[in-house]
Every structure is written in C-alpha cells, then in structure tokens.
Design an enzyme around this catalytic site. Sequence first.
Site, PDB file in Angstrom:
ATOM      1  N   HIS A 155      30.453  43.592  32.875  1.00 51.78           N
ATOM      2  CA  HIS A 155      31.342  42.883  31.877  1.00 51.78           C
ATOM      3  C   HIS A 155      31.329  42.798  30.471  1.00 51.78           C
ATOM      4  O   HIS A 155      31.727  41.726  29.970  1.00 51.78           O
ATOM      5  CB  HIS A 155      31.682  41.422  32.573  1.00 51.78           C
ATOM      6  CG  HIS A 155      32.003  41.371  33.949  1.00 51.78           C
ATOM      7  ND1 HIS A 155      31.547  40.160  34.755  1.00 51.78           N
ATOM      8  CD2 HIS A 155      32.977  41.975  34.656  1.00 51.78           C
ATOM      9  CE1 HIS A 155      32.016  40.503  36.134  1.00 51.78           C
ATOM     10  NE2 HIS A 155      32.872  41.648  35.905  1.00 51.78           N
ATOM     11  N   ARG A 209      30.733  38.787  46.780  1.00 52.73           N
ATOM     12  CA  ARG A 209      29.251  39.154  46.520  1.00 52.73           C
ATOM     13  C   ARG A 209      28.674  37.998  46.681  1.00 52.73           C
ATOM     14  O   ARG A 209      28.966  36.914  46.056  1.00 52.73           O
ATOM     15  CB  ARG A 209      29.229  39.912  45.048  1.00 52.73           C
ATOM     16  CG  ARG A 209      29.796  41.213  45.122  1.00 52.73           C
ATOM     17  CD  ARG A 209      29.761  41.905  43.818  1.00 52.73           C
ATOM     18  NE  ARG A 209      30.906  42.192  43.425  1.00 52.73           N
ATOM     19  CZ  ARG A 209      31.200  42.423  42.012  1.00 52.73           C
ATOM     20  NH1 ARG A 209      30.571  42.424  41.270  1.00 52.73           N
ATOM     21  NH2 ARG A 209      32.585  42.757  41.885  1.00 52.73           N
ATOM     22  N   GLU A 233      39.863  43.035  27.962  1.00 56.61           N
ATOM     23  CA  GLU A 233      39.114  44.275  27.859  1.00 56.61           C
ATOM     24  C   GLU A 233      39.888  45.577  27.462  1.00 56.61           C
ATOM     25  O   GLU A 233      39.161  46.364  26.869  1.00 56.61           O
ATOM     26  CB  GLU A 233      38.635  44.466  29.399  1.00 56.61           C
ATOM     27  CG  GLU A 233      37.430  43.189  29.621  1.00 56.61           C
ATOM     28  CD  GLU A 233      37.458  43.141  31.175  1.00 56.61           C
ATOM     29  OE1 GLU A 233      37.951  42.607  31.897  1.00 56.61           O
ATOM     30  OE2 GLU A 233      35.974  43.773  31.621  1.00 56.61           O
ATOM     31  N   ARG A 284      37.105  52.984  30.482  1.00 54.62           N
ATOM     32  CA  ARG A 284      36.026  52.138  30.766  1.00 54.62           C
ATOM     33  C   ARG A 284      34.998  52.824  31.511  1.00 54.62           C
ATOM     34  O   ARG A 284      35.475  53.528  32.695  1.00 54.62           O
ATOM     35  CB  ARG A 284      36.616  50.853  31.612  1.00 54.62           C
ATOM     36  CG  ARG A 284      35.476  49.908  32.255  1.00 54.62           C
ATOM     37  CD  ARG A 284      36.284  48.823  32.931  1.00 54.62           C
ATOM     38  NE  ARG A 284      34.993  48.069  33.684  1.00 54.62           N
ATOM     39  CZ  ARG A 284      34.885  47.834  34.873  1.00 54.62           C
ATOM     40  NH1 ARG A 284      35.779  48.155  35.817  1.00 54.62           N
ATOM     41  NH2 ARG A 284      33.835  47.023  35.195  1.00 54.62           N
ATOM     42  N   ASN A 331      41.223  52.515  33.260  1.00 52.11           N
ATOM     43  CA  ASN A 331      40.011  51.859  33.891  1.00 52.11           C
ATOM     44  C   ASN A 331      40.138  52.320  35.442  1.00 52.11           C
ATOM     45  O   ASN A 331      40.987  51.784  36.221  1.00 52.11           O
ATOM     46  CB  ASN A 331      40.292  50.292  33.684  1.00 52.11           C
ATOM     47  CG  ASN A 331      39.117  49.476  34.526  1.00 52.11           C
ATOM     48  OD1 ASN A 331      38.299  49.975  35.044  1.00 52.11           O
ATOM     49  ND2 ASN A 331      39.392  48.187  34.186  1.00 52.11           N
TER      50      ASN A 331
END
Length: 413
Positions: free
Chosen positions: A182, A242, A385, A93, A7
């Site tokens: 996601h 964010r 994940e 990923r 990832n």
Amino acid sequence: MKILVINCGSSSLKYQLYNMDNNEVLAKGLVERIGIDGSNLQHKPAGKAKDKYVFEQPLKNHSEAIKLVMDKLVDPECGVIADLSEINGVGHRVLHGSKFFTESCVVTEEVKKVVTECADLGPLHNPANLMGIEACEELMPGVKNVAVFDTAFHQTMPPKAYMYPLPYEYYEKYNVRRYGFHGTSHRYVSKRAIEMLGNPEHSRVITCHLGNGSSIAAVKDGKCIDTSMGLTPLEGLVMGTRSGDIDPTCIEFIAHKENLSLEQVMDIINKKSGVLGISGVSSDFRDLDEAAKAGNKRADLALRVFSHSVVKYIGSFIAVMNGVDAIVFTAGIGENDDIIRSRIIEHFDYLDTTLDQKANKMHGEERIISTPESKVKVICIPTNEELAICRDTVEIVTKKMVEDTVKDVLNNN
Ligand code: AMP
C-alpha cells in the site's frame, strides 16, 4: 496531457483515464473475473448518454481485458478519445518491486526482467501487472509505460525494521525480509497530512490504511521508517479475510489437526481468516456493523479484535518514532467507519488526543477530526492511489520527453 492508469489484480483490472491539463477523470472502470466464467467490464465515461456501460464477454487473460478497455475508450458511443495516440503515458501499479525499486520508473526491458524475477514474492499480482504492461506496449507502441511499485515507499526503512529474525542466509539468498505494501497510498496520505500540518521541518505521522487489506506505516520527516505488512501483504493487522500476525506454529498445528496441506492452510489464512474467519458473517465492515448491532456476538468480537490490532500497531509506532504529531485514517474502513475510528482513538487519551465527535461522524471527506485542543491531530484523508500513480507518470514521462528532445537536438547538431 492524457494519462491512463492501470491496476491489474489477480483476476481484475481497474483503470482511469485522466486529462491532467484540467485534472479531469475522462473515464474509469473495472474488469472483473478475468480468466473465470462471467468476465465483464463496467465502463464509466464522463459526459456520455449513460453513466455506466456493462459488457459481458469471455476474457482469457489481462491482455484481452486491456484490449477490450482500449476499444471502449475510442468507441464512438461510449468512448472519450478519438484515438489511442492521444494517450501520452500509462502508469501501472506493480505490486512487488522487492529491494530493487525505490521509486517509480519508466518500463524498460531490464525493468520487466526484474519485475519477472520478483514474481515469486508476488505470484498473483506481478505476472498480471507485467501482462498489463506488455498489452499496452503492443497496443500503443511508442507510448511510455511507467511502473509504480506498491513496495517502493517503504524502501527507506532501516535494516532494524525490515530484517526478519531468521537465518541471515535466507535474506542473502532469497531477499526474505519485510517490504510493506500500500506504499502509494501511504505516500499520498502522509504527504497530504504533512501539508495539513503546515509542512514542518520535522514530522511524525502514522498512516492507517484500513480497507479490505489493511496496513499501517510510521512516517518520520516524510520517509517511511516502519510498516506492518511484510514479505507479502499477509503480515500485520487483522484484515477482511487475511489473518495478519499469528504464531507461525498455528499453520503446522492446523495442518496436522485438519489433515491439510501447507497450501490449503495458507489459502485459509489468506482467504477465510481475518474478520470473516472470526465472525463467520462477512469480510465487509458494513455487514459486520449491522450484524453486531443486531446482537451477533462473533461479529462484534471480530470488530473488536480488528480495532485492538490497529491500536497495538499505532502504539508500537508511537514508541518507534518517540512520539506522534498526526494519526491518519484512509481507505474504505478508515475513511468511512466512525465507530472504528472512535474505538481506536479512545486508547490515546494518555497523549491528550481527543476526537471531535461531530467531525468524526463524516464519511469519505478530507478533514481533521480531532478537537482543536488535541495534542495529536487525527486526520481523515481519502486515499487516491490512481491520482498518485498518474502524477508519477506525468513527472516521469515529461522528464523523458525533455531528455529525448535534448538528445535529438544534440544528435542533429
Ligand atoms: P477498500 O479495500 O479500501 O476498497 O475498502 C473496502 C472495505 O471498506 C469494505 O470491504 C468495507 O469493509 C469497508 N467500508 C466501505 N464503506 C464502508 C462504510 N460506509 N462503513 C464501514 N466500512 C466500510
């Protein structure tokens, strides 16, 4: 079968090497500060003299970082395999697959070309993801690389959910629309939640991935029909740094008032906003919880603004799905922060939904945390994940191996 999962973030790289014959993680680790002063690798192998080995050396790019990781995987002292040829497949990923990838796939030259084309939608991640893929191709020739897209799970959204109310030509010319992110996490936890509901024919699940980046998805009968993130991971919930949803006019207004460029304001909205921006304390909820307990009003406000944004999205997705059977919490905050979970779920009393306060106290465990009488199940599911990427890789690599064997047999006859 041994599978390496990679990832690549903008300046980091996480990895896990699985032995899927016994579901064991052989090694995992993290490279940080790639391309910046102070690059380092933290390598955690199973069954070695030390739990963690730290290596500090300059790493110019992701290629160099992967090379270092490979060296350590076969190192006589801290390695876990004798040779890289033991690795049967690598799952990567990939952040942005635009509208082109609806599921994971084997990396081919064509796939790389499309990932490159999607880079303007994921400028920090797609080039890093691609560099990771190309480094593996070079270091492990012949080993299949599989791309698992963060956007793929959301590709089942209907046009009414993904279309932005902008001039249609921007969608036609530049593919400007909602994509969602996601996806691997939402897919993993929604599938698990549906299993926990007893695999009913019809199900309505809302998955709340609440971490440093946060997003929510509405999953109907196992398929995503709406999600909070958009063209990029900036839209939707209030996040660590964010902003999530704001009136777009704020951008122009702040630029004008503070005499800043568009890039500078976008940087503030990505890196200095969210709960960090409101609190001025931290983007980490553990620090905010502590500060709020100590009486810091802005930290407390940041936590309340965050919970409020989650409540609003859950409420809107309940409306979109005409009801809900389960609300799932996952990722760093969702799995660990019982106060936030409780603050969110108390808004759904009207649906006869109640938390079991004792069950809600737990951290990071897979568990139903609503009372047995609760009409809507509230479930905590630790996301994984890496495991989801690994499973996709196993499935795709195995299928490809069978296809290649069949081809060989046909060619030889
Ligand atoms: P993630 O992006 O999923 O790794 O989540 C990281 C975030 O989870 C951190 O920045 C924290 O805000 C939050 N987090 C992790 N552990 C806890 C905890 N025990 N309590 C509250 N928040 C936590």
